[in-house]
Structures are given as structure tokens and as C-alpha cells.
Design an enzyme around this catalytic site. Structure first.
Site, PDB file in Angstrom:
ATOM      1  CG  ASP A  67      36.551  38.285  41.426  1.00  0.00           C
ATOM      2  OD1 ASP A  67      35.453  38.329  42.021  1.00  0.00           O
ATOM      3  OD2 ASP A  67      37.629  38.299  42.028  1.00  0.00           O
ATOM      4  CG  ASP A 136      48.288  37.152  45.762  1.00  0.00           C
ATOM      5  OD1 ASP A 136      47.332  37.930  45.990  1.00  0.00           O
ATOM      6  OD2 ASP A 136      48.272  36.315  44.840  1.00  0.00           O
ATOM      7  CG  HIS A 138      44.372  38.604  44.563  1.00  0.00           C
ATOM      8  ND1 HIS A 138      44.739  37.338  44.958  1.00  0.00           N
ATOM      9  CD2 HIS A 138      43.097  38.766  45.042  1.00  0.00           C
ATOM     10  CE1 HIS A 138      43.750  36.767  45.615  1.00  0.00           C
ATOM     11  NE2 HIS A 138      42.744  37.607  45.693  1.00  0.00           N
ATOM     12  CD  GLU A 143      46.323  35.561  41.959  1.00  0.00           C
ATOM     13  OE1 GLU A 143      46.787  36.375  42.782  1.00  0.00           O
ATOM     14  OE2 GLU A 143      45.777  34.500  42.303  1.00  0.00           O
TER      15      GLU A 143
HETATM   16  C1  GLP Z   1      39.319  36.450  46.534  1.00  0.00           C
HETATM   17  C2  GLP Z   1      38.528  37.426  45.679  1.00  0.00           C
HETATM   18  C3  GLP Z   1      38.867  38.856  45.982  1.00  0.00           C
HETATM   19  C4  GLP Z   1      38.891  39.066  47.476  1.00  0.00           C
HETATM   20  C5  GLP Z   1      39.973  38.225  48.088  1.00  0.00           C
HETATM   21  C6  GLP Z   1      40.065  38.396  49.587  1.00  0.00           C
HETATM   22  O1  GLP Z   1      40.437  35.933  45.920  1.00  0.00           O
HETATM   23  N1  GLP Z   1      38.660  37.192  44.297  1.00  0.00           N
HETATM   24  O2  GLP Z   1      37.926  39.711  45.363  1.00  0.00           O
HETATM   25  O3  GLP Z   1      39.125  40.417  47.747  1.00  0.00           O
HETATM   26  O4  GLP Z   1      39.698  36.865  47.812  1.00  0.00           O
HETATM   27  O5  GLP Z   1      39.045  37.681  50.207  1.00  0.00           O
HETATM   28  P1  GLP Z   1      38.639  37.839  51.727  1.00  0.00           P
HETATM   29  O6  GLP Z   1      37.940  39.141  51.821  1.00  0.00           O
HETATM   30  O7  GLP Z   1      37.749  36.662  52.000  1.00  0.00           O
HETATM   31  O8  GLP Z   1      39.903  37.798  52.512  1.00  0.00           O
END
Ligand code: GLP
Length: 260
Positions: A67, A136, A138, A143
């Protein structure tokens, strides 16, 4: 799903990195799917060490990001491609241009999303995908409330994600881009093999919903229940709301014995 709980960040990174080595040994030109965020970072760091030691090579591999924020300049430090390049890609031996991501700086995000989906298909699909998870539920930036079979698309981010990600933008929620371009859940499900990493109490509810709840767009990661090769690697805190945690651990250990 296989669910394993490990005692430390180092152990999690070691297990995930070992899987990369297996994938790339079996198929040196594998297509790898990369997540950004704090969850995969220790694994990427371990892979840099292994690459330096000559224990793994990315020379023939290709990569696709999950993404990208929309509307951030390419040189912004939180642009996902810039971040991943600085943290990992430039530190191992990928060939120039071997890793691509959605183009978040285009005027037409729908066209940019469709182009990226086609690039993934043209590459033959992702052999191995690493994922994190949002609080949440995702995965990538899918989302709650979307489609369980979505393809790469522009995604409006929800309030919780903006708040969670403000830590990367001087703690200022207003600086976080309001939308992104993300691989869809249907896109991610096409990856042949998936590891999802989660650490910390703040992920525990989402992990319990993903592993033990019903499949629902309320918790997008729950769609992974339909995938036949997902390994979920957790620390104790992220696993703390799983009702059957001990059983999953028992199954994991027995399966390792069977494979030994
Ligand atoms: C972001 C990314 C996700 C990631 C998530 C969790 O929103 N788009 O791909 O998995 O955050 O991030 P973290 O691993 O820093 O908790």
C-alpha cells in the site's frame, strides 16, 4: 491458520526471516510482498544481516509493496516506498527497480490502483507476503466495511488509523494523509503464502477477531481464514485475547516435529 506465540521480538524476526530464506532458496526469483510499519521491521533488519553474511540473496527476486499513502510527495520520509527503500531495500542486493509500489502521487488514484493490480497479475502474483495488522483489524489499508474480495483501490482511512499513524507524523493527526492506495483483500488472498506478525496489547482484540471471530468486513483480516497458507506470529501480549492459544501452540509444535 497456524498461530504461534514467541517470547521475543528477536525470536519472531528469526522465524520470519528463516521463512524468507526457505522461499528464496526454493525459488530465487520469487515475487515478495512487503508490508511497511513497525511489525516487519525487525525481520527486515535480520534479513539485512543474513544478506550481508551471504545466507540469502534478493538478486533475482522482485517485490511489491502492499500500500501507499496518497498525496504524499515521493521524497516524504513517510512515503511507504521511500521508507521501505531506506530501511530495507537499499540495504540488500535487490536489482535496481525490482521493488515497486502503488503510485500515490497521481491525479487519478483509480487509474493508479488499476495499473498496480495489473502489474501484480503480470508478475505472476505474489509468492510470499508479509503482513502486519492495524488495531481496527485492517491489513494493508483495507479498513472495516470494504469488500472481502476487493482489488487494489483507493481507500479512505478511518479515524482510528489516522490516530494510530499520527506517531509517524510528529504526533499530529492532521498531517496523516486521509487516503491511500492499497492492495485489496482479494489481491492479498491471491498471495500463495502469508506470514502475519503482530506484537503488543493494542493488537490483541484484532488478533482474536481475526483468528477466532466470524469472517466479517468489520475485521478485514478475518478474511485470511479463507487462505490455506497463513502463519500468524505473535508475542504474548498480542496473543492475550485468544481463547485457544495453548492449543494453537501445541499444534504448531507438533507440526514442527512432523516436518523435522
Ligand atoms: C499501517 C499499514 C499496514 C500495517 C499497519 C500496522 O496502517 N498500512 O500495512 O500493517 O499500519 O502497522 P504497525 O506494524 O506499525 O503496527
Amino acid at each position: 491458520m497456524n498461530v504461534v506465540t514467541l517470547p521475543s521480538t528477536e525470536a519472531i524476526a528469526e522465524l520470519a526471516a528463516k521463512h524468507y530464506v526457505e522461499v528464496l532458496t526454493a525459488k530465487p526469483d520469487a515475487v515478495l510482498g512487503f508490508a511497511t510499519g513497525s511489525s516487519p521491521l525487525p525481520t527486515y533488519n535480520r534479513l539485512v544481516e543474513l544478506c550481508d553474511a551471504g545466507d540469502v540473496s534478493f538478486a533475482d527476486a522482485r517485490g511489491f509493496l502492499l500500500d501507499e499513502y496518497a498525496g504524499l510527495p515521493k521524497d516524504h520520509p513517510q512515503n511507504y516506498r521511500t521508507w521501505l527503500n531506506e530501511q530495507f531495500i537499499s540495504k540488500v542486493n535487490f536489482q535496481e527497480g525490482a521493488v515497486q509500489g502503488p503510485e500515490g502521487d497521481k491525479d487519478d488514484p483509480f487509474a493508479a490502483a488499476a495499473k498496480y493490480e495489473k502489474a501484480l497479475v503480470d508478475a505472476g502474483g505474489v509468492d510470499f507476503q508479509i503482513l502486519g495488522i492495524g488495531t481496527d483489524g485492517h491489513i494493508a489499508f483495507n479498513e472495516p466495511g470494504g469488500s472481502l474480495s476487493s482489488l487494489t483501490h483507493p481507500q479512505v482511512l478511518n479515524e482510528q488509523t489516522l490516530v494510530d499513524n499520527a506517531r509517524f507524523f510528529d504526533g499530529d493527526v492532521n498531517q496523516v494523509p486521509k487516503y491511500s492506495i492499497t492492495q485489496g483483500l482479494g489481491t492479498i488472498l491471491r498471495a500463495k503464502d502469508i506470514i502475519l506478525i503482530a506484537q503488543g496489547e493494542q493488537k490483541a482484540e484484532a488478533i482474536a477477531a481475526m483468528v477466532e471471530g466470524g469472517v466479517s468486513v468489520r475485521w478485514p483480516a478475518s478474511v485470511l481464514q479463507f487462505h490455506n497458507s497463513v502463519t500468524v506470529i505473535l508475542d504474548e501480549a498480542a496473543a492475550s485475547q485468544l481463547k485457544e492459544k495453548d492449543f494453537y501452540q501445541y499444534v504448531w509444535e507438533r507440526e514442527q516435529e512432523l516436518r523435522a
